[in-house]
Design a protein around this motif. Sequence first.
Motif, mmCIF file in Angstrom:
data_model
loop_
_atom_site.group_PDB
_atom_site.id
_atom_site.type_symbol
_atom_site.label_atom_id
_atom_site.label_comp_id
_atom_site.label_asym_id
_atom_site.label_seq_id
_atom_site.Cartn_x
_atom_site.Cartn_y
_atom_site.Cartn_z
ATOM 1 N N TYR A 1 -3.204 17.937 -7.027
ATOM 2 C CA TYR A 1 -3.931 18.381 -8.208
ATOM 3 C C TYR A 1 -3.518 19.793 -8.622
ATOM 4 O O TYR A 1 -3.677 20.173 -9.783
ATOM 5 N N CYS A 2 -2.999 20.570 -7.676
ATOM 6 C CA CYS A 2 -2.589 21.938 -8.010
ATOM 7 C C CYS A 2 -1.501 21.959 -9.071
ATOM 8 O O CYS A 2 -1.347 22.945 -9.802
ATOM 9 N N SER B 1 -1.423 20.470 -11.808
ATOM 10 C CA SER B 1 -1.973 20.429 -13.166
ATOM 11 C C SER B 1 -2.027 21.814 -13.805
ATOM 12 O O SER B 1 -2.133 21.934 -15.030
ATOM 13 N N ASP C 1 2.358 24.381 -16.639
ATOM 14 C CA ASP C 1 2.430 23.808 -17.986
ATOM 15 C C ASP C 1 3.790 23.199 -18.317
ATOM 16 O O ASP C 1 3.944 22.574 -19.368
ATOM 17 N N SER D 1 -2.946 10.139 -11.572
ATOM 18 C CA SER D 1 -2.197 10.785 -12.646
ATOM 19 C C SER D 1 -2.467 12.287 -12.686
ATOM 20 O O SER D 1 -3.567 12.744 -12.376
ATOM 21 N N ILE D 2 -1.431 13.031 -13.031
ATOM 22 C CA ILE D 2 -1.568 14.464 -13.310
ATOM 23 C C ILE D 2 -1.150 14.635 -14.766
ATOM 24 O O ILE D 2 0.030 14.780 -15.087
ATOM 25 N N LYS D 3 -2.117 14.521 -15.641
ATOM 26 C CA LYS D 3 -1.835 14.490 -17.078
ATOM 27 C C LYS D 3 -1.405 15.863 -17.568
ATOM 28 O O LYS D 3 -1.919 16.881 -17.111
ATOM 29 N N TYR E 1 1.808 14.989 -17.245
ATOM 30 C CA TYR E 1 3.159 15.023 -16.690
ATOM 31 C C TYR E 1 3.521 13.807 -15.844
ATOM 32 O O TYR E 1 4.595 13.230 -15.990
#
Length: 677
Positions: A214-215, A217, A220, A259-261, A263
């Motif tokens: 999660y990191c 996210s 950018d 998912s890591i939105k 990306y």
Amino acid sequence: MQKLDIKLYLFYVLFFFTAITYAGKKINKDKVILNSVPSISINLDTIVYFNTAVLFDLDLKDTVKKVFKSKNGAGLQNYKSIKITDSASVVNSATADAFQYEFYENAITVLSNINAIIPIKKLEQQKIAYVKIGNADNEAFISTLQKYADVTVIEDANTDRLQRKLARYTTVIIGYHKIDNVFENYGFTSDEIAKIKFLSGNNNVILNVFANPYCLSAIDSFENIKGLIVSYQNKTVAQIVSAELIFGAIQAKGKLPFSIKPYFKGNEGLSTEKLDRLGFTYAENVGMDAAVLSKIDVIANKAITEKMTPGIQVLVARKGKVIYQKSFGYHTYENIIKVQNSDIYDVASLTKIMATLPNVMLQYDRKKINLETNLGEMLPNFIGSNKEKINLKDLLSHYAGLVAGPSFSNAALNSSKGLSEVYFRKKAEINFTKQLADSLFIRNDFSDIMMQMIINSKLSVKKEYRYSDLTFMILKDYLEKSTAKTLDVLIQDNFYKSLGMNNSGYNPVKNFAKNRIPPTESDTYFRRQLLQGYVNDLSAALEGGVSGHAGIFSNAMDVAKLMQLYLQKGSYGNQYYFSEKTFEDFNTCYFCAEGNRRGVGFDKPQLGKDGPTCGCASMTSFGHTGYTGTMAWADPENQIVYIFLSNRTYPVAKVNRLSKANIREDIQKVIYDAIVQ
């Protein structure tokens, strides 16, 4: 959303990322990762899974089990129960330890691999740096990376200065290491993000994240990050396996669990190429018993305690995986510097199969010579001598009648038996650049004098097995004249650089700190000083430390790479050095019927009672031993590599008690006893 009860929470804390099997059965090739939980009140949607979840019967509430069974979106449709009756024994069991490696091999995920930067190939063309970000330990990651290549740790709090230091490196590995703490904030700081973006914009960067994915996210853009690896936690095994993946000992198999939105999507993960480089695992994963292997410690410590040698390195690999690597004792009996796995030993006669033989095999593979090529054809200065018709097969099988060797050292003495001023200087001068000890240099052409002494030496009347260093001194002369390169350069260019043998070579004092090199002897008879970083063998020393029979310094890991190359019959890291046929031709005992056990350059198992092995190695096995107390042996039938290095000659080379006590052979016997399948 459903909450997880306290029993299951405590179970996760205790068994988190612990390898669990039951009755020796592996759970499933698709493994489960239960990632860092943020608090006791755990949101099930934030637990990370990999395709198959496993629920453990720890007297959990039926409602909790139902929750897990119903979570089809997280892959729990493949639920299966494993009854654990003794949790402590599972955690401490060899099976659990073994499963951790396999667990991470299936879990670690590659999300970016631009231009196939992973795995790193062509090590001879690489210059690799490592930069740390984060607050957690990274020792296992660095030490494992450095077992594959010369990886330099670069540090600087100032990003601009850091970049200037990195400018000369072809690849930069950034490790993001976070403490595995369920209450710890696992996200990147703004400064860390800025550093990653800056460095990836100016270098070929592989970012390895040892934290909750999660990191990611917070970043950018991943456009400039050539390689992105998610290892999920900062566990020691995760660090080791991640380094393996970077250098291709394993391939990436893991999938992102969510998912890591915008990306990365859930179940996303790239596969990478597997190279045939040595990896690391636990003994049970390659059909060995770790408990039996632990008996090696007892034998090695016996040798140390009884002062057969001050220090030892031992490595065991099977099926392409290192399963045992330990160091024992100290550099000297003063017990000041402990032996480390990275220390560099004088390997003595292992030089024969580590420097001269592989280069001869290259010449053979390129059709420059064959087993019937004679010395007169290889070296014109042998024409007209009693050795002109000796062919390569006889020469390398120690079946050519060569004597033990003339006394080269006597030729370098004056009439008073002191070092002749004709041949020696205390400082380097023109024509005196070959160094054989501190403040001692020999005339550059003395090796030519030695070769002429070999040409003029007698042969035994009867054709029989007679071990002689002269074979490899002759072949060194052939290699240097036929390639126009000195042997120290030749072995680096042809093998060591591309194999990642960055701790191996001749005359190590030129490239390594002396405190990494255990001394071999206090020489009171010729050089009259402590020999540390200079070859112990006097004949090799008189050649300036570069000879065909002795002079290489190395550590167990590097020696294992070359032995694995032989075991793989000419390939390593998906680079091909010579053909399988070439290896087989040299690993054949052509004179066993005559009582000569030797292969062509390789030593082979004994034909009778006495010999170099435990008597349990297969007849296809091969290797060599060395005077300083060394041994390198490989067995194709059992897919084993065994390395033993020591400095048993310190402080003086008296009776070889290490050999008389069969220390090397007894350790080898333990290795074979540990095979269970």
